[in-house]
Design an enzyme around this catalytic site. Sequence first.
Site, PDB file in Angstrom:
ATOM      1  CE1 TYR A  35     -45.436 -21.963   7.844  1.00 17.35           C
ATOM      2  CE2 TYR A  35     -44.451 -20.372   6.334  1.00 17.35           C
ATOM      3  CZ  TYR A  35     -44.611 -21.534   6.277  1.00 17.35           C
ATOM      4  OH  TYR A  35     -43.970 -22.156   6.045  1.00 17.35           O
ATOM      5  CB  SER A  63     -40.632 -20.797   5.692  1.00 17.55           C
ATOM      6  OG  SER A  63     -40.495 -20.112   4.579  1.00 17.55           O
TER       7      SER A  63
END
Length: 325
Positions: free
Chosen positions: A172, A159
């Site tokens: 995350y 990501s």
Amino acid sequence: MAQYTLTNTEYLVAVVTGCDTGFGAEIVDDLYQRGGYTIYATCLTSQAVDKYQAKESTRLRAIQVDVTKQDDVNRLRAQIEAECPQGVYCVFNNAGINAGGNFDLTAEDAFERVMDVNYMGIIRITKGLLPSLRAYAKSRHTLLNGQKLPRARLISVTSVAGRINVPGLGPYSASKHAAESILDTFRVELSPWEIDVSIIEPFFAKTPIMTNSFTTFEKNWKGASDHVHAMYGEAYAETARKRSQLLYEKAMPPQWVVQAAVNAIHKKNGAQTPRILVGFWYVRFLVWFLERAPEWMADGLLRMSMKSGGSWPADPFLLKDRKRD
């Protein structure tokens, strides 16, 4: 578990994890439609496995795998080694979750869960399938005309959050930073075997992982203590809801990520780019700037964003309560 015959050596073998929905499901569908691949699609649920098996194709082989369970990964490895003596051409780590959020609203087990999937999941799958990747890589040097085969490749979805740290995405982001770190190491360590290692870094996309974050926030806010509620205030929670919805509405189409993934798998040298950032033009500038700006400047900008966007705690020190005491 369904039983299959040996894979056809005319087809390249690709393993894609996290294929229930989202990027994984669309990547598998694209590769299947293209032809030329035998695809092992790992799914978390039996319902997703049934959906793939309904196609009744020996080129599409679904298996239920929870990447947090070593027994599942061992079973996947055993099946692939039995059915693919020619080795695996590509391992694509796609399985991932977003759990937790703001530190005060996130329980310790959420940190463990997101790390177990997003980081340790990559470790388990790569460790389990690396012998098959090496077997394929060797075939390029031992088979007649083997050099015409494309190079073996290990590709993983991380990501943009693995490059920069955004308030509210701590658990995350930490898991994605860890994943990027180990994949950078893999890229060098596996180079003697001519296994290309590439990282795909998406910006926010309209996938189930984003819609699930709405539910996660509500659960975390509801489970927070009265003290945390008093510090942050209901206005903070309402702003978080609105910003999540706005972020989803402005997110990029998932097809951008799918296309980048398929290119990395399908093109001759598709996985020789260490990092493939997928997002709007300004995302590249944002990452470039935050990675190079001094910490005081980057932190200051993020703090300004928190305040202007309504993400600042309403009463950090509960001063009103102290005055009453």
